[in-house]
Design a protein around this motif. Structure first.
Motif, PDB file in Angstrom:
ATOM      1  N   TYR A  16     -86.354 -43.337 -35.296  1.00  0.00           N
ATOM      2  CA  TYR A  16     -85.120 -43.417 -36.071  1.00  0.00           C
ATOM      3  C   TYR A  16     -84.015 -43.011 -35.107  1.00  0.00           C
ATOM      4  CZ  TYR A  16     -87.668 -43.917 -40.422  1.00  0.00           C
ATOM      5  OH  TYR A  16     -88.475 -44.387 -41.432  1.00  0.00           O
ATOM      6  N   GLU A  17     -82.898 -43.711 -35.162  1.00  0.00           N
ATOM      7  CA  GLU A  17     -81.792 -43.427 -34.264  1.00  0.00           C
ATOM      8  C   GLU A  17     -80.550 -43.064 -35.065  1.00  0.00           C
ATOM      9  OE1 GLU A  17     -83.261 -46.524 -30.805  1.00  0.00           O
ATOM     10  OE2 GLU A  17     -81.628 -47.148 -32.132  1.00  0.00           O
ATOM     11  N   VAL A  18     -79.831 -42.063 -34.587  1.00  0.00           N
ATOM     12  CA  VAL A  18     -78.585 -41.665 -35.236  1.00  0.00           C
ATOM     13  C   VAL A  18     -77.438 -42.009 -34.284  1.00  0.00           C
ATOM     14  CG1 VAL A  18     -78.663 -39.250 -34.424  1.00  0.00           C
ATOM     15  CG2 VAL A  18     -77.360 -39.841 -36.477  1.00  0.00           C
ATOM     16  N   HIS A  19     -76.432 -42.642 -34.861  1.00  0.00           N
ATOM     17  CA  HIS A  19     -75.256 -43.037 -34.092  1.00  0.00           C
ATOM     18  C   HIS A  19     -74.019 -42.357 -34.669  1.00  0.00           C
ATOM     19  CE1 HIS A  19     -78.027 -46.295 -33.039  1.00  0.00           C
ATOM     20  NE2 HIS A  19     -77.294 -46.442 -31.953  1.00  0.00           N
ATOM     21  N   LEU A  20     -73.143 -41.959 -33.809  1.00  0.00           N
ATOM     22  CA  LEU A  20     -71.824 -41.477 -34.195  1.00  0.00           C
ATOM     23  C   LEU A  20     -70.876 -42.566 -33.720  1.00  0.00           C
ATOM     24  CD1 LEU A  20     -70.152 -39.227 -35.456  1.00  0.00           C
ATOM     25  CD2 LEU A  20     -70.017 -38.155 -33.215  1.00  0.00           C
ATOM     26  N   GLY A  21     -70.349 -43.330 -34.674  1.00  0.00           N
ATOM     27  CA  GLY A  21     -69.614 -44.535 -34.304  1.00  0.00           C
ATOM     28  C   GLY A  21     -70.599 -45.504 -33.682  1.00  0.00           C
ATOM     29  N   ASP A  22     -70.280 -46.000 -32.493  1.00  0.00           N
ATOM     30  CA  ASP A  22     -71.194 -46.932 -31.834  1.00  0.00           C
ATOM     31  C   ASP A  22     -72.004 -46.275 -30.723  1.00  0.00           C
ATOM     32  OD1 ASP A  22     -69.143 -46.580 -30.048  1.00  0.00           O
ATOM     33  OD2 ASP A  22     -68.660 -48.705 -29.822  1.00  0.00           O
ATOM     34  N   GLU A  23     -71.970 -44.938 -30.652  1.00  0.00           N
ATOM     35  CA  GLU A  23     -72.703 -44.224 -29.612  1.00  0.00           C
ATOM     36  C   GLU A  23     -73.991 -43.612 -30.153  1.00  0.00           C
ATOM     37  OE1 GLU A  23     -70.482 -41.886 -26.735  1.00  0.00           O
ATOM     38  OE2 GLU A  23     -68.684 -42.356 -27.918  1.00  0.00           O
ATOM     39  N   LEU A  24     -75.085 -43.822 -29.413  1.00  0.00           N
ATOM     40  CA  LEU A  24     -76.369 -43.221 -29.773  1.00  0.00           C
ATOM     41  C   LEU A  24     -76.274 -41.725 -29.552  1.00  0.00           C
ATOM     42  CD1 LEU A  24     -79.369 -43.532 -30.580  1.00  0.00           C
ATOM     43  CD2 LEU A  24     -79.875 -43.785 -28.139  1.00  0.00           C
ATOM     44  N   GLY A  25     -76.508 -40.955 -30.619  1.00  0.00           N
ATOM     45  CA  GLY A  25     -76.410 -39.504 -30.530  1.00  0.00           C
ATOM     46  C   GLY A  25     -77.745 -38.797 -30.491  1.00  0.00           C
ATOM     47  N   VAL A  45     -81.340 -34.607 -29.964  1.00  0.00           N
ATOM     48  CA  VAL A  45     -79.919 -34.914 -30.127  1.00  0.00           C
ATOM     49  C   VAL A  45     -79.242 -34.631 -28.790  1.00  0.00           C
ATOM     50  CG1 VAL A  45     -77.766 -34.301 -31.304  1.00  0.00           C
ATOM     51  CG2 VAL A  45     -79.899 -34.445 -32.601  1.00  0.00           C
ATOM     52  N   ASP A  46     -78.467 -35.595 -28.332  1.00  0.00           N
ATOM     53  CA  ASP A  46     -77.734 -35.457 -27.076  1.00  0.00           C
ATOM     54  C   ASP A  46     -76.828 -34.220 -27.162  1.00  0.00           C
ATOM     55  OD1 ASP A  46     -75.661 -35.689 -25.071  1.00  0.00           O
ATOM     56  OD2 ASP A  46     -76.186 -37.815 -24.881  1.00  0.00           O
ATOM     57  N   PRO A  47     -76.892 -33.319 -26.166  1.00  0.00           N
ATOM     58  CA  PRO A  47     -76.058 -32.119 -26.200  1.00  0.00           C
ATOM     59  C   PRO A  47     -74.564 -32.409 -26.384  1.00  0.00           C
ATOM     60  CG  PRO A  47     -77.675 -31.939 -24.439  1.00  0.00           C
ATOM     61  CD  PRO A  47     -77.775 -33.341 -24.979  1.00  0.00           C
ATOM     62  N   ALA A  48     -74.107 -33.572 -25.952  1.00  0.00           N
ATOM     63  CA  ALA A  48     -72.693 -33.937 -26.100  1.00  0.00           C
ATOM     64  C   ALA A  48     -72.302 -34.093 -27.568  1.00  0.00           C
ATOM     65  CB  ALA A  48     -72.404 -35.234 -25.341  1.00  0.00           C
ATOM     66  N   PHE A  49     -73.304 -34.253 -28.452  1.00  0.00           N
ATOM     67  CA  PHE A  49     -73.035 -34.475 -29.864  1.00  0.00           C
ATOM     68  C   PHE A  49     -73.393 -33.272 -30.738  1.00  0.00           C
ATOM     69  CE2 PHE A  49     -73.527 -38.698 -28.076  1.00  0.00           C
ATOM     70  CZ  PHE A  49     -72.404 -39.329 -28.571  1.00  0.00           C
ATOM     71  N   GLU A  50     -73.774 -32.156 -30.121  1.00  0.00           N
ATOM     72  CA  GLU A  50     -74.125 -30.978 -30.902  1.00  0.00           C
ATOM     73  C   GLU A  50     -72.924 -30.511 -31.715  1.00  0.00           C
ATOM     74  OE1 GLU A  50     -75.880 -28.031 -28.371  1.00  0.00           O
ATOM     75  OE2 GLU A  50     -77.632 -29.267 -27.987  1.00  0.00           O
ATOM     76  N   GLY A  51     -73.198 -29.993 -32.890  1.00  0.00           N
ATOM     77  CA  GLY A  51     -72.133 -29.493 -33.746  1.00  0.00           C
ATOM     78  C   GLY A  51     -71.537 -30.535 -34.672  1.00  0.00           C
ATOM     79  N   HIS A  52     -72.058 -31.763 -34.618  1.00  0.00           N
ATOM     80  CA  HIS A  52     -71.565 -32.834 -35.483  1.00  0.00           C
ATOM     81  C   HIS A  52     -72.492 -33.070 -36.675  1.00  0.00           C
ATOM     82  CE1 HIS A  52     -68.245 -34.252 -32.933  1.00  0.00           C
ATOM     83  NE2 HIS A  52     -69.031 -33.933 -31.918  1.00  0.00           N
ATOM     84  N   GLY A  53     -73.581 -32.290 -36.791  1.00  0.00           N
ATOM     85  CA  GLY A  53     -74.519 -32.454 -37.895  1.00  0.00           C
ATOM     86  C   GLY A  53     -75.437 -33.649 -37.753  1.00  0.00           C
TER      87      GLY A  53
END
Length: 102
Positions: A16-25, A45-53
């Motif tokens: 399962y993949e989670v995206h924030l906008g069009d970026e794979l998170g 979860v990519d560390p660059a996306f931590e804190g976004h839930g």
């Protein structure tokens, strides 16, 4: 970057993949475990996306999809096991690994 969080199932990569906008998170891997069971061995979860839930969104949507499919999950990933202990997923069947419980 958009704040739209989406979760999709990628059959080819078995995750399962989670995206924030069009970026794979991040992603949650799954694999067949026999007898209608699906093991969930790893979440990332990519560390660059931590804190976004994203981790919670990923777990919530992936587990809801697996419940709709009628699969029994084996939460061998520590993140998924921990998330499940604090959240209810209607209709989800869980086969806890040895030594773990709900």
């Amino acid at each position: 970057m958009s704040d739209d969080v989406t979760v999709t199932r990628n059959e080819e990569t078995r995750r399962y993949e989670v995206h924030l906008g069009d970026e794979l998170g991040g992603f949650l891997k799954f694999r067949p475990a026999g007898d209608g069971r699906v093991e969930l061995p790893h979440t990332e979860v990519d560390p660059a996306f931590e804190g976004h839930g994203l981790g919670s969104a990923l777990a919530r949507e992936a587990l809801a999809d697996l419940a709709r499919r009628g699969d029994t999950i084996v939460p061998s990933c520590p993140f998924v096991a921990s998330w499940l202990k604090g959240h209810d997923v209607p209709g989800l069947k869980v086969d806890w690994p040895d030594g773990a419980s709900s």
